[in-house]
Motif scaffolding. Structure first.
Motif, PDB file in Angstrom:
ATOM      1  N   ARG A  10       8.128   2.763  11.021  1.00  0.00           N
ATOM      2  CA  ARG A  10       7.424   3.729  10.202  1.00  0.00           C
ATOM      3  C   ARG A  10       6.265   4.300  11.024  1.00  0.00           C
ATOM      4  O   ARG A  10       5.620   3.568  11.775  1.00  0.00           O
ATOM      5  CB  ARG A  10       6.864   3.076   8.927  1.00  0.00           C
ATOM      6  CG  ARG A  10       7.801   3.138   7.735  1.00  0.00           C
ATOM      7  CD  ARG A  10       9.022   2.284   7.871  1.00  0.00           C
ATOM      8  NE  ARG A  10       8.628   0.894   8.143  1.00  0.00           N
ATOM      9  CZ  ARG A  10       9.381   0.020   8.785  1.00  0.00           C
ATOM     10  NH1 ARG A  10      10.566   0.388   9.263  1.00  0.00           N
ATOM     11  NH2 ARG A  10       8.964  -1.207   8.996  1.00  0.00           N
ATOM     12  N   LYS A  12       2.651   6.711  11.211  1.00  0.00           N
ATOM     13  CA  LYS A  12       1.518   7.190  10.430  1.00  0.00           C
ATOM     14  C   LYS A  12       1.447   8.715  10.409  1.00  0.00           C
ATOM     15  O   LYS A  12       1.050   9.316   9.415  1.00  0.00           O
ATOM     16  CB  LYS A  12       0.213   6.629  11.003  1.00  0.00           C
ATOM     17  CG  LYS A  12       0.006   5.142  10.745  1.00  0.00           C
ATOM     18  CD  LYS A  12      -1.371   4.703  11.243  1.00  0.00           C
ATOM     19  CE  LYS A  12      -1.603   3.227  10.939  1.00  0.00           C
ATOM     20  NZ  LYS A  12      -2.958   2.781  11.397  1.00  0.00           N
ATOM     21  N   ARG A  28       8.882   9.979   9.594  1.00  0.00           N
ATOM     22  CA  ARG A  28       7.859   8.956   9.373  1.00  0.00           C
ATOM     23  C   ARG A  28       8.453   7.657   8.816  1.00  0.00           C
ATOM     24  O   ARG A  28       7.982   6.567   9.126  1.00  0.00           O
ATOM     25  CB  ARG A  28       6.789   9.466   8.405  1.00  0.00           C
ATOM     26  CG  ARG A  28       5.848  10.507   9.004  1.00  0.00           C
ATOM     27  CD  ARG A  28       4.644  10.702   8.107  1.00  0.00           C
ATOM     28  NE  ARG A  28       3.940   9.434   7.925  1.00  0.00           N
ATOM     29  CZ  ARG A  28       3.213   9.128   6.849  1.00  0.00           C
ATOM     30  NH1 ARG A  28       3.089  10.013   5.853  1.00  0.00           N
ATOM     31  NH2 ARG A  28       2.606   7.964   6.762  1.00  0.00           N
ATOM     32  N   TYR A 463       3.533  10.178  -0.761  1.00  0.00           N
ATOM     33  CA  TYR A 463       3.588   9.005   0.121  1.00  0.00           C
ATOM     34  C   TYR A 463       4.960   8.737   0.723  1.00  0.00           C
ATOM     35  O   TYR A 463       5.089   7.939   1.641  1.00  0.00           O
ATOM     36  CB  TYR A 463       3.109   7.773  -0.644  1.00  0.00           C
ATOM     37  CG  TYR A 463       1.768   7.994  -1.313  1.00  0.00           C
ATOM     38  CD1 TYR A 463       0.608   8.024  -0.559  1.00  0.00           C
ATOM     39  CD2 TYR A 463       1.684   8.215  -2.679  1.00  0.00           C
ATOM     40  CE1 TYR A 463      -0.627   8.249  -1.162  1.00  0.00           C
ATOM     41  CE2 TYR A 463       0.461   8.449  -3.289  1.00  0.00           C
ATOM     42  CZ  TYR A 463      -0.694   8.469  -2.524  1.00  0.00           C
ATOM     43  OH  TYR A 463      -1.907   8.698  -3.118  1.00  0.00           O
ATOM     44  N   GLY A 516      -2.051  -3.362   1.833  1.00  0.00           N
ATOM     45  CA  GLY A 516      -2.066  -1.910   2.010  1.00  0.00           C
ATOM     46  C   GLY A 516      -1.029  -1.433   2.999  1.00  0.00           C
ATOM     47  O   GLY A 516      -0.350  -0.422   2.772  1.00  0.00           O
ATOM     48  N   PHE A 517      -0.885  -2.147   4.103  1.00  0.00           N
ATOM     49  CA  PHE A 517       0.087  -1.800   5.131  1.00  0.00           C
ATOM     50  C   PHE A 517       1.505  -1.952   4.588  1.00  0.00           C
ATOM     51  O   PHE A 517       2.359  -1.072   4.774  1.00  0.00           O
ATOM     52  CB  PHE A 517      -0.123  -2.689   6.351  1.00  0.00           C
ATOM     53  CG  PHE A 517       0.652  -2.271   7.564  1.00  0.00           C
ATOM     54  CD1 PHE A 517       0.113  -1.391   8.492  1.00  0.00           C
ATOM     55  CD2 PHE A 517       1.939  -2.749   7.785  1.00  0.00           C
ATOM     56  CE1 PHE A 517       0.830  -1.004   9.611  1.00  0.00           C
ATOM     57  CE2 PHE A 517       2.671  -2.364   8.894  1.00  0.00           C
ATOM     58  CZ  PHE A 517       2.111  -1.486   9.809  1.00  0.00           C
ATOM     59  N   ALA A 520       2.292   0.782   1.987  1.00  0.00           N
ATOM     60  CA  ALA A 520       2.494   2.094   2.615  1.00  0.00           C
ATOM     61  C   ALA A 520       3.886   2.188   3.221  1.00  0.00           C
ATOM     62  O   ALA A 520       4.572   3.220   3.097  1.00  0.00           O
ATOM     63  CB  ALA A 520       1.423   2.341   3.681  1.00  0.00           C
ATOM     64  N   ASP A 521       4.332   1.118   3.872  1.00  0.00           N
ATOM     65  CA  ASP A 521       5.693   1.096   4.415  1.00  0.00           C
ATOM     66  C   ASP A 521       6.719   1.186   3.292  1.00  0.00           C
ATOM     67  O   ASP A 521       7.742   1.888   3.413  1.00  0.00           O
ATOM     68  CB  ASP A 521       5.912  -0.189   5.219  1.00  0.00           C
ATOM     69  CG  ASP A 521       5.453  -0.054   6.667  1.00  0.00           C
ATOM     70  OD1 ASP A 521       4.930   1.023   7.026  1.00  0.00           O
ATOM     71  OD2 ASP A 521       5.613  -1.026   7.435  1.00  0.00           O
ATOM     72  N   ASP A 523       6.408   2.615   0.407  1.00  0.00           N
ATOM     73  CA  ASP A 523       6.459   3.987  -0.100  1.00  0.00           C
ATOM     74  C   ASP A 523       7.284   4.884   0.820  1.00  0.00           C
ATOM     75  O   ASP A 523       8.039   5.742   0.360  1.00  0.00           O
ATOM     76  CB  ASP A 523       5.050   4.554  -0.237  1.00  0.00           C
ATOM     77  CG  ASP A 523       4.289   3.964  -1.425  1.00  0.00           C
ATOM     78  OD1 ASP A 523       4.945   3.416  -2.328  1.00  0.00           O
ATOM     79  OD2 ASP A 523       3.049   4.046  -1.421  1.00  0.00           O
ATOM     80  N   LEU A 524       7.149   4.712   2.136  1.00  0.00           N
ATOM     81  CA  LEU A 524       7.905   5.521   3.075  1.00  0.00           C
ATOM     82  C   LEU A 524       9.390   5.197   3.041  1.00  0.00           C
ATOM     83  O   LEU A 524      10.230   6.063   3.293  1.00  0.00           O
ATOM     84  CB  LEU A 524       7.372   5.316   4.497  1.00  0.00           C
ATOM     85  CG  LEU A 524       6.088   6.069   4.852  1.00  0.00           C
ATOM     86  CD1 LEU A 524       5.569   5.628   6.207  1.00  0.00           C
ATOM     87  CD2 LEU A 524       6.325   7.583   4.850  1.00  0.00           C
ATOM     88  N   LYS A 552       0.792   4.139  -9.424  1.00  0.00           N
ATOM     89  CA  LYS A 552       0.027   2.901  -9.275  1.00  0.00           C
ATOM     90  C   LYS A 552       0.339   1.874 -10.373  1.00  0.00           C
ATOM     91  O   LYS A 552      -0.132   0.735 -10.307  1.00  0.00           O
ATOM     92  CB  LYS A 552      -1.476   3.208  -9.280  1.00  0.00           C
ATOM     93  CG  LYS A 552      -1.919   4.038  -8.079  1.00  0.00           C
ATOM     94  CD  LYS A 552      -3.427   4.268  -8.092  1.00  0.00           C
ATOM     95  CE  LYS A 552      -3.863   5.060  -6.868  1.00  0.00           C
ATOM     96  NZ  LYS A 552      -5.337   5.298  -6.863  1.00  0.00           N
TER      97      LYS A 552
END
Length: 584
Positions: A10, A12, A28, A463, A516-517, A520-521, A523-524, A552
């Protein structure tokens, strides 16, 4: 699959040239990687999705009695010479010579190749109708690849070809395939995909439809009535325009110094552009002049013009060619023109309007009150046909309501080809009387990668993608937080194994990254269902659950009830992609 072992990083940042959501998130999210302009490698995530799309395609083609074959990507030029397309198609067809000096090409479509199969394997009316399809690589040497997988040079396509003994048989089968396409695009999760009338282009044939996924980044313009009763591609759309019909007034020459454009003439004479006639000059592939007349407020639709004059390529004529026809660039009209010597095409906006301003065929002069029926000599040699580009707000030809302009991505097309390929290539069958007749053909295409990209365009947030369950790379994304703690690791391992044992396609984030990391992955990657196990949830014998499209919001479910709960969620999300389920 454990995320620690998944090939495809992934990223950024998006590539600088990525403008569309699908291009950005495919790069991404680690679905594809650029090799060269218009050429991409599908990474495991991307391939998992395209395999699911291909399976849906196979199921629906088999449902309409299709039989799968596989034709070569590399084809001999002689096949395309038989059909007459080899010399007609431009540089987008990649031609080359093999080691023996034989002319070869990379197939961008496979009409000729499938005709070669049909003319040897289908010989009697008893074998018709018959449909052959493949899911195969194509190559189109696209001049300007764009938007990631939406416009590429090499791509995978499902192309199908049907063979019939009569036009009536073709039309009935065409409707079956149309219905199959509606099911396909619902099953892969497109929220809005319209079937519209289209131009057959280089494929030929009398009737064709395109399936357009509505998206702001679409490069095709669709005109639709508010009630949906009329839908057509910009290339073939028509409008029910009103034309002023007044009593003809006498011709009157006026001095219009330097007024070569419609805007200049209208401003100088204090008239509306709709009260003028525009002269546009083209040349065909033989460098012969085509003189086009259209009302001044309208634009020529070149696709309509090419079809009307049966010319695959046209270009603007130069001043030398225009003057050779006895006209004056910037001040041209039909007045004094011999329509027997040059090809003239007139839009109904000119032939049915009264008292238009036209060029006087004299420098710096125009004529007032041109009336086609009175003033155009040799009218019997003039083609009158609709060549106007429809505008948003023009009246619908069916309802009269203002047409709406939408942007769309072409994800599929179907054509009634007739005998365009079968006749020149001697693809014949014996009828009931033993007479040899050319087969009547249809063809039906869907771009697999483009369909995947179109789904992202309709199903994403800020996202990443929000994959429909039917084609998602995985059904469930399991994330372990603080996974280095033995109890968390054990709970995640056990839950992951139970999901696999139940036949659920699960992705397990076993990397031990921070929340958080990891999120985020996730979501991608865009998996529809997410399970999060942490020391906090385990303390309550619970697991955090959310759907990818909840934003959320999340909820807690009992650890010992995860499996039946997830199975129910999968069933409900799969139901949304069933063709018989109304769209929300």
């Amino acid at each position: 699959m454990k995320l620690s072992q998944l090939v495809g990083q992934r990223l950024k940042e998006a590539p600088r040239d990525a403008q569309t959501a699908s291009h950005i998130f495919l790069i991404r999210g680690g679905y594809v990687r650029l090799v060269s302009a218009g050429l991409y490698t599908l990474l495991p995530l991307g391939r998992r999705i395209t395999r699911k799309i291909e399976q849906i395609l196979r199921e629906e083609m088999d449902r309409v009695d299709g039989q799968e074959i596989r034709m070569p990507v590399v084809l001999p030029a002689e096949l395309w010479e038989e059909s007459g397309r080899y010399a007609k198609v431009g540089s987008e067809l990649l031609r080359f010579k093999d080691r023996n000096g034989k002319d070869m090409l990379l197939g961008m479509t496979h009409e000729e190749a499938v005709v070669q199969v049909a003319r040897t394997e289908l010989v009697s009316y008893k074998q018709l109708p018959s449909m052959l399809y493949q899911i195969q690589t194509k190559y189109r040497d696209e001049a300007r690849p764009r938007a990631g997988l939406i416009r590429v040079r090499e791509f995978t396509m499902k192309d199908a070809y049907s063979f019939h003994g009569s036009q009536d048989c073709l039309e009935k089968y065409y409707e079956r395939c149309h219905e199959a396409y509606v099911r396909i695009f619902k099953r892969i999760g497109l929220k809005q995909c319209l079937s519209i009338l289209s131009d057959s282009g280089m494929m030929g044939g009398a009737v064709s439809h395109e399936f357009m996924a509505i998206a702001d980044c679409g490069e095709d313009t669709i005109f639709a009535s508010p009630d949906g009763s009329y839908r057509a591609n910009r290339e073939v759309a028509v409008a029910k325009l009103a034309f002023a019909k007044d009593a003809p007034l006498p011709l009157n020459k006026v001095h219009t110094p330097g007024c070569k454009t419609i805007a200049d003439v209208a401003a100088f004479l204090k008239l509306s552009p709709a009260q003028t006639c525009k002269a546009v000059f083209y040349k065909d592939q033989d460098n012969k002049l085509v003189f086009v007349c259209i009302r001044g407020d309208l634009e020529v639709n070149e696709a309509k013009l090419r079809k009307a004059i049966q010319c695959p390529e046209i270009d603007f004529a130069n001043d030398e060619l225009i003057r050779a026809a006895g006209t004056v660039p910037g001040f041209a009209s039909l007045l004094g023109i011999d329509a027997k010597k040059i090809r003239v095409v007139v839009d109904p906006s000119v032939s049915e309007s009264s008292n238009l301003v036209v060029g006087a065929n004299e420098e710096d002069h125009h004529m007032l009150n041109f009336n086609f029926a009175r003033d155009a000599a040799g009218r019997e040699h003039i083609m009158i046909t609709d060549i106007a580009t429809v505008r948003e707000g023009d009246p619908c030809p069916l309802t009269g309501q203002p047409l709406q302009a939408l942007k769309g991505i072409e994800v599929g097309n179907i054509f009634q080809l007739g005998t365009k390929y079968s006749a020149p290539m001697a693809c014949n069958y014996l009828d009931q009387d033993g007479k040899s007749k050319p087969m009547i053909m249809g063809c039906y295409g869907i771009g697999v990668g483009r369909a995947m990209a179109a789904v992202i365009e309709q199903c994403h947030d800020d996202y990443g993608p929000v994959w429909p369950m039917a084609i998602a790379p995985f059904q469930v994304h399991l994330i372990g937080l603080n996974i280095n703690q033995p109890e968390v690791r054990q709970a995640c391992d056990n839950l992951y194994q139970s999901l696999l044992d139940a036949g659920i396609d699960a992705l397990y984030d076993d990397r031990g990254e921070k929340a958080g990391f990891a999120f985020a992955d996730a979501d991608l990657i865009g998996v529809p269902l997410r399970l999060v196990v942490s020391p906090k949830t385990l303390a309550q014998s619970q697991v955090e659950f959310k759907q990818r499209n909840w934003g959320k919001r999340s909820e807690l479910i009992a650890l010992d009830g995860v499996l039946p709960f997830v199975q129910q969620q999968i069933q409900e999300l799969m139901a949304l992609c069933r063709p018989d389920t109304p769209t929300a």
